[in-house]
Write a protein that holds these residues in place. Structure first.
Motif, mmCIF file in Angstrom:
data_model
loop_
_atom_site.group_PDB
_atom_site.id
_atom_site.type_symbol
_atom_site.label_atom_id
_atom_site.label_comp_id
_atom_site.label_asym_id
_atom_site.label_seq_id
_atom_site.Cartn_x
_atom_site.Cartn_y
_atom_site.Cartn_z
ATOM 1 N N LEU A 1 0.832 -1.199 0.000
ATOM 2 C CA LEU A 1 0.000 0.000 0.000
ATOM 3 C C LEU A 1 0.870 1.254 0.000
ATOM 4 O O LEU A 1 0.585 2.224 -0.715
ATOM 5 C CB LEU A 1 -0.920 -0.015 1.219
ATOM 6 C CG LEU A 1 -1.834 1.201 1.408
ATOM 7 C CD1 LEU A 1 -2.811 1.313 0.244
ATOM 8 C CD2 LEU A 1 -2.585 1.090 2.729
ATOM 9 N N LEU B 1 -8.075 3.665 -3.980
ATOM 10 C CA LEU B 1 -7.183 2.532 -3.756
ATOM 11 C C LEU B 1 -7.991 1.246 -3.645
ATOM 12 O O LEU B 1 -9.166 1.260 -3.254
ATOM 13 C CB LEU B 1 -6.376 2.748 -2.471
ATOM 14 C CG LEU B 1 -5.454 3.973 -2.446
ATOM 15 C CD1 LEU B 1 -4.913 4.179 -1.035
ATOM 16 C CD2 LEU B 1 -4.307 3.801 -3.429
ATOM 17 N N GLU C 1 -9.322 -1.772 -1.930
ATOM 18 C CA GLU C 1 -9.527 -2.177 -0.536
ATOM 19 C C GLU C 1 -9.453 -3.686 -0.352
ATOM 20 O O GLU C 1 -9.373 -4.161 0.782
ATOM 21 C CB GLU C 1 -10.882 -1.668 -0.031
ATOM 22 C CG GLU C 1 -10.996 -0.148 -0.004
ATOM 23 C CD GLU C 1 -12.314 0.310 0.564
ATOM 24 O OE1 GLU C 1 -13.083 -0.557 1.047
ATOM 25 O OE2 GLU C 1 -12.610 1.521 0.542
ATOM 26 N N VAL D 1 -7.795 2.720 4.492
ATOM 27 C CA VAL D 1 -7.866 2.853 3.032
ATOM 28 C C VAL D 1 -9.145 3.572 2.629
ATOM 29 O O VAL D 1 -9.142 4.411 1.713
ATOM 30 C CB VAL D 1 -7.774 1.467 2.369
ATOM 31 C CG1 VAL D 1 -7.937 1.582 0.857
ATOM 32 C CG2 VAL D 1 -6.447 0.805 2.697
ATOM 33 N N ASN E 1 -9.380 6.915 0.499
ATOM 34 C CA ASN E 1 -10.221 7.031 -0.702
ATOM 35 C C ASN E 1 -11.185 8.206 -0.594
ATOM 36 O O ASN E 1 -11.456 8.893 -1.582
ATOM 37 C CB ASN E 1 -10.987 5.733 -0.931
ATOM 38 C CG ASN E 1 -10.092 4.617 -1.442
ATOM 39 O OD1 ASN E 1 -9.025 4.881 -2.009
ATOM 40 N ND2 ASN E 1 -10.497 3.379 -1.249
#
Length: 463
Positions: A195, A210, A212, A223, A227
């Motif tokens: 990540l 991104l 998940e 995350v 986002n």
């Protein structure tokens, strides 16, 4: 771009500490407990054998006319009092504690608890050897006492064997865990490293969310928050790009007009013509100034979407009186009948004063711009059914099909003149910010007149 290094403890290090330190502490506690239990078990096991030796010796005690004696053959003596590992001592005492036979063995410390049948067990030392002593008081022998002492070599060896048998598997297990845990931690942190690389290598233009699904469940909220931030940044950058494009498009025409007037002024030699050009030039500068102000207002509205201004209680009577007073000179310049009708009682709402002034400035400016010369404009404050402001003009009525469209940015009615198409858009955005509704109404049948109504939610009563 390299990631800056910091002196802060890494998550990997913290996880290793929280996993290994408790294991080491558990090992230390277990070692201490095992030492105590091993010593206790070995002591109990050999204490029983020592008590048995004492009983066997007591059975060999004889009492006759000459006194107390120990009738113990040499074979029996070797059998009872010799051991391949430990030294065994004994002492026979009469009722007056006079030694009859054997070695000198220290007496029991004061307070030593007595076991069943007046048996005492205690620790002592003979010369340089630590010994375990059993003392038996023989009531049927007129208080004769017999003591048997044994060194602690077997006890120590047995305790060590118990500790080794208990501790060795635990030490092996902890060593195995200590080697496996770092690998497991590093393996578990692999998605975080992936990540981190994905974020570090991402272009600033890439604002897509991104993935998940590639991270552990505990990291999904992080995350999701990233986002959400990317979504907000995408909105901000898109708004900024739209604003820059709109500003460039809208400023192109007035800048071109200014350049043309300046060139005409430079070429003209006639005084009257130069005077007229200067008047046109001033009008063009005024239009540009108004356009720039409205573009800045749009930018401020876009920023306010992410940062809500602080609201306070506002009396619409006082606010609109102040706003209308500032527009009186402009209305007089155009010979307009500019009226203001306040409510007979305070009409309170919650809002940001500066933004509300901007809202009504744009509505009144729009009304003055499009109303006919020597026309009329009336601003009225209403309290029911909700706090409202009505701005009525005598400009050409906006067709019903376009009344919603005129609140869009840069939308202008056909043949509407030199407006920028921003005034009503700015007013609507500020109204939405205050959870207010804004619409255009008309009750005329001759195609003249518009009534812009801004209705606010009722403000809570103040104590």
């Amino acid at each position: 771009m390299s990631i800056p290094q910091t002196n802060r403890s890494l998550l990997r290090t913290q996880l290793l500490r929280w996993l290994l330190y408790p294991l080491l502490a558990l090992l230390a506690i277990d070692t201490a407990v095992s030492f105590g239990l091993a010593g206790h078990f070995s002591k109990n096991a050999y204490d029983k054998a020592l008590v048995e030796i004492g009983h066997e010796l007591s059975l060999q005690i004889r009492k006759d006319e000459s006194g107390i004696s120990l009738d113990l053959p040499e074979v029996a003596r070797r059998l009872l009092l010799q051991d391949p590992q430990d030294k065994i001592f004994f002492e026979l005492l009469d009722a007056s504690d006079r030694r009859i036979e054997g070695d000198t063995i220290p007496v029991a410390p004061a307070g030593t608890p007595a076991l069943r049948n007046n048996v005492l067990l205690y620790d002592a030392q003979i010369e340089q050897d630590a010994v375990r002593v059993v003392q038996l008081s023989l009531a049927d022998m007129d208080g004769t006492t017999i003591r048997v002492a044994e060194t602690t070599i077997k006890r120590t060896e047995m305790a060590q064997q118990i500790i080794a048998s208990v501790m060795l598997p635990q030490v092996i297990l902890i060593v195995f865990v200590a080697l496996l845990v770092p690998f497991g931690v590093l393996r578990g942190l692999t998605p975080l490293k992936a990540l981190q690389r994905a974020i570090a290598e991402r272009s600033f233009r890439d604002r897509s969310p991104l993935d998940e699904t590639a991270v552990p469940g505990e990291v999904i909220p992080l995350v999701a928050s990233i986002n959400l931030l990317l979504s907000r940044l995408d909105t901000v950058f898109s708004t900024q790009s739209r604003f820059v494009a709109d500003a460039a498009h809208q400023l192109k025409t007035p800048v071109a007009a200014l350049r043309a007037y300046v060139e005409l002024l430079d070429r003209s030699q006639d005084a009257n013509e130069r005077k007229n050009i200067i008047i046109k030039l001033n009008e063009a500068v005024d239009r540009m100034s108004r356009l720039v102000s409205q573009l800045l207002a749009l930018a401020q509205n876009d920023i306010s979407e992410a940062r809500q201004p602080e609201f306070e209680s506002i009396d619409l009577n006082k606010l609109l009186l102040d706003v209308c007073t500032n527009w009186v000179p402009q209305a007089i310049k155009r010979k307009m009948d500019f009226g203001f009708e306040e409510h007979d009682a305070p009409v309170n709402i919650l809002g940001a004063p500066d933004r509300l002034r901007e809202l009504f400035d744009n509505l009144i400016d729009n009304a003055i711009l499009y109303s006919k010369s020597a026309g009329s404009i009336t601003v009225r404050i209403l309290a029911k059914p909700s706090p409202s402001v009505s701005i009525r003009d005598d400009a050409p009525s906006i067709p019903e099909a376009e009344r919603a469209l005129v609140f869009e940015r840069f939308y202008r009615l056909l043949g509407s003149g030199e407006g920028s198409g921003l005034g009503l858009a700015i007013a609507k955005e500020i109204a939405v910010m205050h959870q207010a509704s804004i619409h255009i109404d008309t009750d005329t049948e001759d195609g003249v007149g518009n009534n812009v109504i801004v209705a606010f939610p009722t403000a809570p009563r103040t104590p």
